[in-house]
Scaffold this motif. Structure first.
Motif, PDB file in Angstrom:
ATOM      1  N   GLU A 170      12.871  32.492  25.278  1.00  0.00           N
ATOM      2  CA  GLU A 170      11.781  31.373  25.129  1.00  0.00           C
ATOM      3  C   GLU A 170      12.244  30.071  24.663  1.00  0.00           C
ATOM      4  O   GLU A 170      12.015  28.733  25.297  1.00  0.00           O
ATOM      5  N   ASN A 171      13.069  30.165  23.501  1.00  0.00           N
ATOM      6  CA  ASN A 171      13.284  29.090  22.818  1.00  0.00           C
ATOM      7  C   ASN A 171      14.544  28.280  23.729  1.00  0.00           C
ATOM      8  O   ASN A 171      14.522  26.884  23.532  1.00  0.00           O
ATOM      9  N   ILE A 172      15.552  28.846  24.270  1.00  0.00           N
ATOM     10  CA  ILE A 172      16.530  28.390  25.055  1.00  0.00           C
ATOM     11  C   ILE A 172      15.956  27.572  26.344  1.00  0.00           C
ATOM     12  O   ILE A 172      16.490  26.537  26.594  1.00  0.00           O
ATOM     13  N   ILE A 173      14.990  28.198  26.882  1.00  0.00           N
ATOM     14  CA  ILE A 173      14.321  27.679  28.055  1.00  0.00           C
ATOM     15  C   ILE A 173      13.696  26.246  27.503  1.00  0.00           C
ATOM     16  O   ILE A 173      13.654  25.091  28.170  1.00  0.00           O
ATOM     17  N   LYS A 174      12.928  26.407  26.444  1.00  0.00           N
ATOM     18  CA  LYS A 174      12.411  25.141  25.920  1.00  0.00           C
ATOM     19  C   LYS A 174      13.372  23.984  25.703  1.00  0.00           C
ATOM     20  O   LYS A 174      13.219  22.744  25.809  1.00  0.00           O
ATOM     21  N   THR A 175      14.574  24.510  24.721  1.00  0.00           N
ATOM     22  CA  THR A 175      15.568  23.515  24.432  1.00  0.00           C
ATOM     23  C   THR A 175      16.105  22.782  25.725  1.00  0.00           C
ATOM     24  O   THR A 175      16.417  21.704  25.660  1.00  0.00           O
ATOM     25  N   CYS A 176      16.537  23.717  26.643  1.00  0.00           N
ATOM     26  CA  CYS A 176      17.115  23.157  27.801  1.00  0.00           C
ATOM     27  C   CYS A 176      16.252  22.077  28.670  1.00  0.00           C
ATOM     28  O   CYS A 176      16.545  20.973  28.949  1.00  0.00           O
ATOM     29  N   GLN A 177      14.929  22.323  28.540  1.00  0.00           N
ATOM     30  CA  GLN A 177      13.837  21.396  29.119  1.00  0.00           C
ATOM     31  C   GLN A 177      14.231  20.134  28.328  1.00  0.00           C
ATOM     32  O   GLN A 177      14.238  18.971  28.807  1.00  0.00           O
ATOM     33  N   ILE A 178      14.022  20.005  27.037  1.00  0.00           N
ATOM     34  CA  ILE A 178      14.124  18.899  26.108  1.00  0.00           C
ATOM     35  C   ILE A 178      15.301  18.137  26.399  1.00  0.00           C
ATOM     36  O   ILE A 178      15.635  16.827  26.655  1.00  0.00           O
ATOM     37  N   LEU A 179      16.666  18.854  26.561  1.00  0.00           N
ATOM     38  CA  LEU A 179      18.026  18.151  26.512  1.00  0.00           C
ATOM     39  C   LEU A 179      17.786  17.497  27.876  1.00  0.00           C
ATOM     40  O   LEU A 179      18.413  16.585  28.100  1.00  0.00           O
ATOM     41  N   VAL A 180      17.285  18.200  28.957  1.00  0.00           N
ATOM     42  CA  VAL A 180      17.291  17.612  30.474  1.00  0.00           C
ATOM     43  C   VAL A 180      16.293  16.263  30.277  1.00  0.00           C
ATOM     44  O   VAL A 180      16.771  15.312  30.912  1.00  0.00           O
ATOM     45  N   ASP A 181      15.103  16.479  29.706  1.00  0.00           N
ATOM     46  CA  ASP A 181      14.239  15.631  29.676  1.00  0.00           C
ATOM     47  C   ASP A 181      14.612  14.142  28.595  1.00  0.00           C
ATOM     48  O   ASP A 181      14.375  12.946  29.192  1.00  0.00           O
ATOM     49  N   LYS A 182      15.092  14.555  27.688  1.00  0.00           N
ATOM     50  CA  LYS A 182      15.464  13.317  26.447  1.00  0.00           C
ATOM     51  C   LYS A 182      17.137  13.139  26.617  1.00  0.00           C
ATOM     52  O   LYS A 182      17.347  11.905  26.191  1.00  0.00           O
ATOM     53  N   TYR A 183      17.871  14.082  27.152  1.00  0.00           N
ATOM     54  CA  TYR A 183      19.244  13.765  26.711  1.00  0.00           C
ATOM     55  C   TYR A 183      20.451  13.665  27.959  1.00  0.00           C
ATOM     56  O   TYR A 183      21.572  13.971  27.748  1.00  0.00           O
ATOM     57  N   GLN A 184      19.672  13.738  29.120  1.00  0.00           N
ATOM     58  CA  GLN A 184      20.379  13.926  30.442  1.00  0.00           C
ATOM     59  C   GLN A 184      21.354  14.906  30.388  1.00  0.00           C
ATOM     60  O   GLN A 184      22.263  15.240  31.105  1.00  0.00           O
ATOM     61  N   GLY A 185      20.700  16.062  29.750  1.00  0.00           N
ATOM     62  CA  GLY A 185      21.208  17.573  29.940  1.00  0.00           C
ATOM     63  C   GLY A 185      22.445  17.763  28.882  1.00  0.00           C
ATOM     64  O   GLY A 185      22.952  18.801  28.705  1.00  0.00           O
ATOM     65  N   GLU A 186      22.558  16.697  28.149  1.00  0.00           N
ATOM     66  CA  GLU A 186      23.588  16.816  27.250  1.00  0.00           C
ATOM     67  C   GLU A 186      23.381  17.227  25.730  1.00  0.00           C
ATOM     68  O   GLU A 186      22.058  17.144  25.324  1.00  0.00           O
ATOM     69  N   VAL A 187      24.148  17.772  24.898  1.00  0.00           N
ATOM     70  CA  VAL A 187      23.800  17.997  23.461  1.00  0.00           C
ATOM     71  C   VAL A 187      23.839  16.980  22.722  1.00  0.00           C
ATOM     72  O   VAL A 187      25.096  16.352  22.488  1.00  0.00           O
ATOM     73  N   PRO A 188      22.618  16.478  22.092  1.00  0.00           N
ATOM     74  CA  PRO A 188      22.877  15.325  21.103  1.00  0.00           C
ATOM     75  C   PRO A 188      23.701  15.505  19.907  1.00  0.00           C
ATOM     76  O   PRO A 188      23.913  16.580  19.229  1.00  0.00           O
TER      77      PRO A 188
END
Length: 212
Positions: free
Chosen positions: A87-105
């Motif tokens: 659940e956390n990984i899916i939520k994290t991936c969604q944030i990465l896509v929405d806010k960071y173009q899929g990249e790790v900040p």
């Protein structure tokens, strides 16, 4: 402990541990982030067994989102707490896509804002993937720091703060891995292998254990 003793300890660990890096298998900062999230209360060996087939089919935030939480669980169900981790990984991936173009900040505050990512995970990613002079504190490092007297503290945060203060800059990149590997294979929790320890004479532990 005297600072000169700490330097001796770091130098011996440096000589003894020739390849100071994580035992998690990864190719990109994103893969490392996912592996570290999965490694909470799990062994690196178990994580690597799960991520090998997972990363073969999905090793980006977009691809894991496309898998969905249920298929992700199928890949990681051999790992403890896999339901909440998925659940956390899916939520994290969604944030990465929405806010960071899929990249790790490459930013501590941005990382710890991600679901399932705490101080340790953020510091591991910054240190190992991006080369930051940070020191993540896990159970091994907490134990070694307190047992040896190198950087005692009652909490993980206190040990982290102490380590960052007493470890000279030139050692900070590798210090996390030296201490974690020393704790994993020599200064183990129940019966430390003091007889084969390269820093035994420098360690302040009063209950040293030797083979009979």
């Amino acid at each position: 402990m005297k600072q000169s003793t700490r330097i001796q300890i770091l130098e011996r660990l440096k000589d003894h541990i020739k390849d100071p890096t994580t035992e998690l298998v990864y190719q990109t900062p994103f893969e490392l982030l996912i592996a570290v999230v999965l490694s909470a209360q799990a062994t690196d060996v178990s994580v690597n067994k799960a991520t090998k087939p997972l990363f073969a089919v999905a090793n980006t935030a977009e691809q894991i989102l496309a898998l969905g939480v249920n298929k992700l669980k199928d890949y990681i169900r051999t790992i403890g707490l896999y339901n909440s981790k998925a659940e956390n990984i899916i939520k994290t991936c969604q944030i990465l896509v929405d806010k960071y173009q899929g990249e790790v900040p490459e930013n501590f505050d941005s990382l710890i804002a991600l679901p399932g990512v705490g101080r340790k995970t953020a510091n591991v990613v910054l240190n190992t993937a991006f080369g930051w002079p940070t020191i993540a504190v896990d159970t091994h490092i907490f134990r070694v720091s307190n047992r040896t007297g190198f950087a005692p503290g009652k909490t993980v945060e206190a040990v982290e703060e102490k380590l960052l203060k007493v470890v000279p800059k030139e050692y900070k990149i590798n210090c996390h891995h030296w201490l974690i590997l020393h704790g994993r294979y020599t200064c183990i929790a129940r019966k430390p292998r003091c007889g084969s320890c390269v820093i035994e004479d420098l360690c302040e532990f009063k209950e040293k254990v030797y083979p009979e």
